[in-house]
Design an enzyme around this catalytic site. Structure first.
Site, short mmCIF file in Angstrom:
data_model
loop_
_atom_site.label_atom_id
_atom_site.label_comp_id
_atom_site.label_asym_id
_atom_site.label_seq_id
_atom_site.Cartn_x
_atom_site.Cartn_y
_atom_site.Cartn_z
N TYR A 139 9.20 6.66 -9.73
CA TYR A 139 8.45 7.53 -10.65
C TYR A 139 9.38 8.30 -11.58
O TYR A 139 9.07 9.39 -12.04
CB TYR A 139 7.58 8.53 -9.86
CG TYR A 139 6.49 7.91 -9.00
CD1 TYR A 139 6.17 6.56 -9.06
CD2 TYR A 139 5.77 8.70 -8.13
CE1 TYR A 139 5.18 6.01 -8.26
CE2 TYR A 139 4.76 8.16 -7.33
CZ TYR A 139 4.47 6.82 -7.40
OH TYR A 139 3.48 6.29 -6.62
N LYS A 190 12.83 -0.84 1.88
CA LYS A 190 12.32 -2.17 1.53
C LYS A 190 13.51 -2.99 1.05
O LYS A 190 13.43 -3.72 0.07
CB LYS A 190 11.23 -2.06 0.46
CG LYS A 190 10.44 -3.33 0.22
CD LYS A 190 9.60 -3.79 1.40
CE LYS A 190 9.13 -5.21 1.20
NZ LYS A 190 8.35 -5.74 2.34
N ASP A 223 6.15 -1.81 4.69
CA ASP A 223 4.91 -2.48 5.10
C ASP A 223 4.71 -2.36 6.61
O ASP A 223 3.61 -2.06 7.09
CB ASP A 223 4.89 -3.94 4.63
CG ASP A 223 6.24 -4.63 4.74
OD1 ASP A 223 7.24 -3.97 5.08
OD2 ASP A 223 6.31 -5.85 4.49
N ASP A 247 4.39 8.31 -1.31
CA ASP A 247 3.10 8.62 -1.94
C ASP A 247 2.00 7.87 -1.20
O ASP A 247 0.98 8.43 -0.80
CB ASP A 247 3.18 8.20 -3.41
CG ASP A 247 1.96 8.66 -4.22
OD1 ASP A 247 1.16 9.47 -3.69
OD2 ASP A 247 1.82 8.21 -5.35
N ASP A 251 -0.79 9.32 1.83
CA ASP A 251 -2.25 9.25 1.70
C ASP A 251 -2.87 8.63 2.94
O ASP A 251 -3.92 9.07 3.42
CB ASP A 251 -2.66 8.44 0.46
CG ASP A 251 -2.91 9.33 -0.76
OD1 ASP A 251 -2.24 10.38 -0.84
OD2 ASP A 251 -3.74 8.98 -1.60
MG MG Z 1 -0.82 10.60 -4.19
#
Ligand code: MG
Ligand code: NAI
Length: 358
Positions: A139, A190, A223, A247, A251
């Protein structure tokens, strides 16, 4: 002598305007009950309405104005009539990046009376902290578009991993893991598929690990981590992951612990060169805004994290204990299957802080 902390409150958009005033009321109650400190709150009406009036999400000198405060309590941004990248970058990310709030801390716990979608989960199964790299990675905003509208149009979104950026988030994560009883840190990666940035991430994690011999570490692919959160929640304590990975994982973690309405987050500038920002993880929730039914607990818990950061852990604990009393009593908003309004939950949490009957 009474210490005074200067707090900037930015309700923002949608339900941010409902949960932030509720959060301030709870913070004031905790300060009064704990004693020894007071909060001087300044509210800033920045966000999408401000944009419609001025063409900016916040004034040009917005971050300079905020810098004089000790901490920031933030609601949410996002407006049905404005592009999300404009609202997010214009206010929330401008603050996070302007103040180098590179460590995003996301605690997860299952409060009493909250049903987890995870069968058999209890408070011991869901007691984690996710540390999210908050300043670079996927990001970073690095990339561009060319040949717009043509068949050969191209867009790039480049992940940025710097030695400084990775080392500093690892140190925050290791320090946090070391401070918790289990002293266990999962480093999410990863590096099997992403051969540059993620390999640097792994190498620096291994280097920093040498500074924290008491912390046991594991390296887990992102994963596999998603599956482990669902299948083996008890094996997890502290987790560090990149901006994108954390992120998504947070969630999932929030959903396992009862949903978006409960989850808090701290955007820390750990060196305290600039104020840190505390906010519920949810957005402006177009579908329920203005109805008075938003769950304010994520904001209350964010306020507790703010008090902890300011050096008032006793008052912070009063807030989280009060939340637990209210959820245990079954006083829940609609997102948790209850009927209580924002105002009712707020009044009950304040009553619990003040030691009154709910
Ligand atoms: Mg979020
Ligand atoms: P959202 O978090 O606003 O809502 C997702 C769903 O969860 C909705 O059904 C909403 O009603 C529910 N929900 C969220 N918080 C709740 C609460 N406290 N109590 C009860 N229900 C709650 O995410 P969505 O819908 O993807 O985004 C809406 C807007 O918010 C967009 O503009 C988005 O960009 C923005 N957003 C802003 C964030 C921030 O400011 N940190 C974070 C996430 C989204």
């Amino acid at each position: 002598m009474t210490k005074r902390y200067s707090i900037a409150a930015i309700p923002g958009d949608g339900i941010g305007k409902e949960v932030v005033p509720a959060g301030l009321a709870v913070l004031r109650a905790a300060a009064a009950r704990a004693g020894g400190f007071a909060l001087d709150v300044t509210e800033y009406p920045w966000g999408s309405d401000f944009y419609r009036a001025t063409g900016r999400m916040m004034p040009e000198d917005g971050t300079a104005t905020l810098r004089k405060h000790d901490a920031i309590l933030f609601g949410a941004v996002g407006d049905p009539d404005l592009p999300d990248d404009l609202t997010l970058w214009g206010l929330r990310l401008a603050i996070c990046q302007g103040f180098d709030q590179y460590a995003n801390i996301r605690p997860i716990r299952l409060f009493p009376g909250i049903a987890s979608p995870l069968v058999g989960a209890d408070a011991a199964a869901l007691d984690w902290v996710i540390v999210r790299e908050n300043s670079e990675g996927e990001y970073a905003g690095h990339g561009g578009r060319a040949h717009r509208g043509l068949p050969e149009e191209v867009a790039t979104e480049t992940s940025i991993f710097t030695r400084t950026g990775v080392a500093r988030i690892m140190r925050v994560a290791f320090r946090l893991a070391e401070s918790r009883p289990r002293k266990h840190l999962i480093i999410v990666t990863k590096s099997n598929a992403q051969r540059h940035g993620m390999v640097l991430w792994d190498e620096i994690a291994a280097e920093v690990a040498k500074e924290f011999p008491a912390v046991r570490t594991e390296r887990v692919l992102v994963d596999a981590m998603a599956a482990r959160m669902v299948l083996k929640p008890r094996s997890i304590d502290t987790v560090v992951a990149t901006n994108l990975h954390a992120d998504i994982l947070s969630d999932l973690a929030g959903a396992l612990a009862g949903g978006l309405g409960l989850a808090p987050t701290a955007n820390l500038n750990p060196e305290r060169h600039a104020p840190s920002m505390f906010e519920p993880i949810h957005g402006s929730a177009f579908d329920i805004m203005g109805k008075g039914i938003a769950n304010p607990i994520g904001t209350f818990w964010s306020g507790a994290m703010m008090l902890d950061h300011l050096g008032e852990p006793a008052a912070a604990l009063m807030i989280t204990d009060a939340i637990a009393r209210v959820t245990a009593a079954g006083l829940l908003t609609a997102d948790l299957g209850g009927k209580a309004t924002t105002a009712e939950v707020t009044a009950a949490v304040i009553a619990a802080i003040e030691g009154r009957n709910l």
